[in-house]
Design an enzyme around this catalytic site. Structure first.
Site, PDB file in Angstrom:
ATOM      1  N   LYS A 199      22.553  56.974  59.045  1.00  0.00           N
ATOM      2  CA  LYS A 199      22.591  55.500  59.051  1.00  0.00           C
ATOM      3  C   LYS A 199      21.468  54.942  58.177  1.00  0.00           C
ATOM      4  O   LYS A 199      21.699  54.083  57.321  1.00  0.00           O
ATOM      5  CB  LYS A 199      22.422  54.982  60.495  1.00  0.00           C
ATOM      6  CG  LYS A 199      22.094  53.501  60.597  1.00  0.00           C
ATOM      7  CD  LYS A 199      21.982  53.022  62.026  1.00  0.00           C
ATOM      8  CE  LYS A 199      20.650  53.202  62.696  1.00  0.00           C
ATOM      9  NZ  LYS A 199      19.556  52.315  62.266  1.00  0.00           N
ATOM     10  N   ASN A 200      20.254  55.426  58.400  1.00  0.00           N
ATOM     11  CA  ASN A 200      19.105  54.814  57.718  1.00  0.00           C
ATOM     12  C   ASN A 200      18.986  55.216  56.253  1.00  0.00           C
ATOM     13  O   ASN A 200      18.144  54.683  55.528  1.00  0.00           O
ATOM     14  CB  ASN A 200      17.817  55.123  58.482  1.00  0.00           C
ATOM     15  CG  ASN A 200      17.773  54.362  59.797  1.00  0.00           C
ATOM     16  OD1 ASN A 200      18.567  53.446  60.025  1.00  0.00           O
ATOM     17  ND2 ASN A 200      16.853  54.749  60.672  1.00  0.00           N
ATOM     18  N   ASP A 258      12.070  57.853  66.279  1.00  0.00           N
ATOM     19  CA  ASP A 258      13.479  57.650  66.627  1.00  0.00           C
ATOM     20  C   ASP A 258      14.063  58.747  67.526  1.00  0.00           C
ATOM     21  O   ASP A 258      15.185  58.605  68.002  1.00  0.00           O
ATOM     22  CB  ASP A 258      14.333  57.521  65.353  1.00  0.00           C
ATOM     23  CG  ASP A 258      14.063  56.208  64.633  1.00  0.00           C
ATOM     24  OD1 ASP A 258      13.532  55.282  65.252  1.00  0.00           O
ATOM     25  OD2 ASP A 258      14.393  56.130  63.438  1.00  0.00           O
ATOM     26  N   ARG A 279      25.653  50.932  67.512  1.00  0.00           N
ATOM     27  CA  ARG A 279      25.093  50.600  66.194  1.00  0.00           C
ATOM     28  C   ARG A 279      24.731  51.869  65.424  1.00  0.00           C
ATOM     29  O   ARG A 279      24.643  51.839  64.191  1.00  0.00           O
ATOM     30  CB  ARG A 279      23.817  49.771  66.360  1.00  0.00           C
ATOM     31  CG  ARG A 279      24.049  48.358  66.798  1.00  0.00           C
ATOM     32  CD  ARG A 279      22.742  47.628  66.859  1.00  0.00           C
ATOM     33  NE  ARG A 279      21.972  47.918  65.661  1.00  0.00           N
ATOM     34  CZ  ARG A 279      20.657  47.824  65.566  1.00  0.00           C
ATOM     35  NH1 ARG A 279      19.943  47.427  66.582  1.00  0.00           N
ATOM     36  NH2 ARG A 279      20.049  48.099  64.436  1.00  0.00           N
TER      37      ARG A 279
HETATM   38  N1  EPU Z   1       5.099  47.081  59.515  1.00  0.00           N
HETATM   39  C1  EPU Z   1       4.302  45.976  59.279  1.00  0.00           C
HETATM   40  N2  EPU Z   1       4.575  45.198  58.186  1.00  0.00           N
HETATM   41  C2  EPU Z   1       5.593  45.494  57.332  1.00  0.00           C
HETATM   42  C3  EPU Z   1       6.399  46.608  57.580  1.00  0.00           C
HETATM   43  C4  EPU Z   1       6.134  47.405  58.680  1.00  0.00           C
HETATM   44  O1  EPU Z   1       3.378  45.696  60.039  1.00  0.00           O
HETATM   45  O2  EPU Z   1       5.781  44.739  56.361  1.00  0.00           O
HETATM   46  C5  EPU Z   1       4.827  47.934  60.682  1.00  0.00           C
HETATM   47  C6  EPU Z   1       5.960  47.845  61.719  1.00  0.00           C
HETATM   48  O3  EPU Z   1       5.820  46.728  62.568  1.00  0.00           O
HETATM   49  C7  EPU Z   1       5.858  49.159  62.438  1.00  0.00           C
HETATM   50  C8  EPU Z   1       5.387  50.114  61.326  1.00  0.00           C
HETATM   51  O4  EPU Z   1       4.845  49.291  60.297  1.00  0.00           O
HETATM   52  O5  EPU Z   1       4.865  49.109  63.430  1.00  0.00           O
HETATM   53  C9  EPU Z   1       6.481  50.997  60.753  1.00  0.00           C
HETATM   54  O6  EPU Z   1       7.609  50.233  60.420  1.00  0.00           O
HETATM   55  P1  EPU Z   1       8.603  50.595  59.229  1.00  0.00           P
HETATM   56  O7  EPU Z   1       8.575  49.474  58.267  1.00  0.00           O
HETATM   57  O8  EPU Z   1       8.346  51.965  58.727  1.00  0.00           O
HETATM   58  O9  EPU Z   1      10.003  50.573  60.002  1.00  0.00           O
HETATM   59  P2  EPU Z   1      11.341  50.012  59.403  1.00  0.00           P
HETATM   60  O10 EPU Z   1      11.404  50.328  57.973  1.00  0.00           O
HETATM   61  O11 EPU Z   1      11.545  48.610  59.842  1.00  0.00           O
HETATM   62  C10 EPU Z   1      12.752  52.205  59.712  1.00  0.00           C
HETATM   63  C11 EPU Z   1      14.016  52.590  60.419  1.00  0.00           C
HETATM   64  C12 EPU Z   1      13.771  52.589  61.913  1.00  0.00           C
HETATM   65  C13 EPU Z   1      12.664  53.599  62.203  1.00  0.00           C
HETATM   66  C14 EPU Z   1      11.390  53.240  61.413  1.00  0.00           C
HETATM   67  C15 EPU Z   1      10.263  54.227  61.580  1.00  0.00           C
HETATM   68  C16 EPU Z   1      15.719  51.819  58.911  1.00  0.00           C
HETATM   69  C17 EPU Z   1      16.831  50.884  58.639  1.00  0.00           C
HETATM   70  N3  EPU Z   1      15.059  51.654  60.064  1.00  0.00           N
HETATM   71  O12 EPU Z   1      12.418  50.902  60.179  1.00  0.00           O
HETATM   72  O13 EPU Z   1      14.979  53.025  62.527  1.00  0.00           O
HETATM   73  O14 EPU Z   1      12.368  53.602  63.578  1.00  0.00           O
HETATM   74  O15 EPU Z   1      11.719  53.140  60.012  1.00  0.00           O
HETATM   75  O16 EPU Z   1      10.657  55.486  61.190  1.00  0.00           O
HETATM   76  O17 EPU Z   1      15.460  52.709  58.119  1.00  0.00           O
HETATM   77  C18 EPU Z   1      16.532  53.270  64.270  1.00  0.00           C
HETATM   78  O18 EPU Z   1      17.303  53.840  63.491  1.00  0.00           O
HETATM   79  O19 EPU Z   1      16.734  53.266  65.527  1.00  0.00           O
HETATM   80  C19 EPU Z   1      15.344  52.579  63.765  1.00  0.00           C
HETATM   81  C20 EPU Z   1      14.713  51.652  64.464  1.00  0.00           C
END
Ligand code: EPU
Length: 418
Positions: free
Chosen positions: A22-23, A306, A398
């Site tokens: 998915k991701n 995850d 989802r």
């Molecule tokens: N963060 C910030 N500012 C930003 C971006 C991130 O403070 O601008 C913080 C977040 O709040 C969090 C940390 O950095 O505490 C890591 O967040 P990240 O941005 O890496 O997460 P994401 O990109 O929003 C993706 C996956 C998530 C997965 C995380 C961590 C996708 C679509 N989503 O989210 O997947 O948990 O990386 O590996 O790729 C899931 O599939 O269930 C899921 C939640």
């Protein structure tokens, strides 16, 4: 609202196939905004999140056909609008991934700010600071992020944290920028590598994928291509936990073991060893000693957040006391109360869960608070005595394609009820 009804403790056996990630699929599909032409994708999972993104991409002007269960044909004949409205972005935070490619190809994007989320605040400030580094002017206007520039110029971006979608958004913005962009402290997840591989097939010049420094040499033109999505390592981890809980009769097919190294190492410290069998993998418990397992979730290649909830369910069945610290999302323990209602004994101290092992789980009515929490409750329901009912299963659907069908084919007694 539909629910899952599970009658637990059935003997499970057979093969279960891991689907496409998915991701990885979400950023890969967004990358088609970058260049005109026809794209063919295979191994795209049939999920609500993918459907939400497809609707948004269609709104932006792409023609998208589903060619069979896991195949998509996407035709980019030009972007019709750079505006991603609230109602199309709101159902899924990852919709914000259209920002980078729109900025890269159109030099302008107006995308609704994603709202709050069950697992944490999840701001997008690192994405926005990165776009500014590349020369975009960012304003927030009535709940929208507006990014615009005459041209994007390569730059060095040091991320404060290796954000996954942040790294992906910046890669997609930078591929067509003038000159060289360096992303430092970049995320290293396999999904980043898959996106980089697609972009390179489209003509981009990206090196350092899978390391903490990604270099992107800007190019003026990109072209369409075909791509097969990598297997979903989180679904693989979920099914491997299932195999461990089932006593080793469940064989998981299509696992990229190299994507799950730390996860598998940690499960070894709980006595579970990976066995290759009949073209798949199963997790088998080698003995029933007392263990004390310590896990910290971390960015890749560390232990993935995850699979944290699913692993906690497994640890409730392993003799000893175990400690798991969640370092990525501040709200990822909401399912613990639900597990305790099933008879688990898990204490919480801020971001650390203390799990007492060898607990008998007994069915009850519970509620899924997010996708991975929901997957953990399904695993717990399969292990528990009697009947478990899980509410709010739309979270689970989802991220797991036809979970009920696949579990039933292993002998699980699970059904979707209204
Ligand atoms: N963060 C910030 N500012 C930003 C971006 C991130 O403070 O601008 C913080 C977040 O709040 C969090 C940390 O950095 O505490 C890591 O967040 P990240 O941005 O890496 O997460 P994401 O990109 O929003 C993706 C996956 C998530 C997965 C995380 C961590 C996708 C679509 N989503 O989210 O997947 O948990 O990386 O590996 O790729 C899931 O599939 O269930 C899921 C939640």
């Amino acid at each position: 609202m539909s629910k899952y009804l599970i009658r637990g403790q059935k003997k499970l056996s057979g093969n279960i196939q891991v689907g496409g990630a998915k991701n990885a699929s979400l950023p890969l599909l967004c990358a088609t905004l970058l260049a005109p032409g026809e794209y063919l994708f295979s191994n795209v999972p049939d999920l609500k999140d993918v459907e939400v993104l497809i609707n948004l991409l269609r709104h932006l002007g792409l023609k998208i056909e589903k060619n069979g269960q896991n195949f998509y044909r996407i035709i980019n004949e030009g972007i019709k609008t750079v505006e991603a409205p609230y109602e199309l972005v709101k159902p899924m935070r990852a919709s914000f991934l259209v920002m980078g490619p729109l900025l890269g190809s159109e030099k302008r994007a107006k995308v609704s700010l994603p709202g709050g989320c069950a697992i944490g605040a999840r701001p997008v400030n690192f994405h926005l600071n990165g776009f500014e580094n590349l020369g975009a002017k960012i304003t927030i206007d009535h709940g929208f992020v507006v990014a615009e520039t005459r041209e994007l110029n390569g730059s060095t971006i040091e991320l404060p944290f290796p954000t996954v979608t942040g790294t992906e958004n910046l890669m997609m913005a930078a591929v067509k920028a003038n000159g060289r962009t360096i992303i430092k402290n970049a995320a290293r997840e396999p999904e980043i590598v898959d996106l980089g591989d697609l972009l390179n097939k489209m003509g981009a010049l990206i090196t350092g994928l899978g390391t903490e420094e990604i270099q992107i040499e800007g190019v003026s033109d990109l072209h369409s291509t075909n791509h097969t999505v990598i297997p979903d390592r989180i679904e693989a981890g979920t099914f491997l936990v299932l195999s461990a809980l089932s006593g080793g009769e469940v064989i998981v097919q299509g696992v990229r073991k190299d994507h799950l190294q730390v996860f598998l190492e940690k499960l070894e410290t709980a006595g579970f060893f990976c066995e290759s069998i009949a073209g798949g993998l199963r997790l088998v418990k080698k003995n029933s000693e007392n263990y004390s397992v310590h896990i910290n979730t971390e960015p890749y290649p560390g232990f993935p957040t995850d699979v944290q909830p699913q692993t906690v369910v497994l640890l409730t069945q392993v003799m000893g006391q175990h400690i798991l610290t969640e370092n990525i999302f501040e709200n990822r323990f909401m399912y613990i109360q639900e597990l305790n209602r099933l008879g688990a004994e898990i204490g919480l101290q801020e971001k650390t869960a203390i799990i007492s092992g060898s607990k008998k789980l007994i069915g009850a009515e519970v509620t899924a608070t997010d996708l991975r929490a929901g997957a953990a409750l399904v695993l717990a329901g399969l292990v528990a005595e009697n009947t478990t009912i899980i509410n709010e299963i739309e979270h689970i659907e989802r991220g797991y394609e036809d979970l009920v069908g696949r579990l039933r084919s292993l002998g699980a007694d699970i059904e979707k009820i209204m």
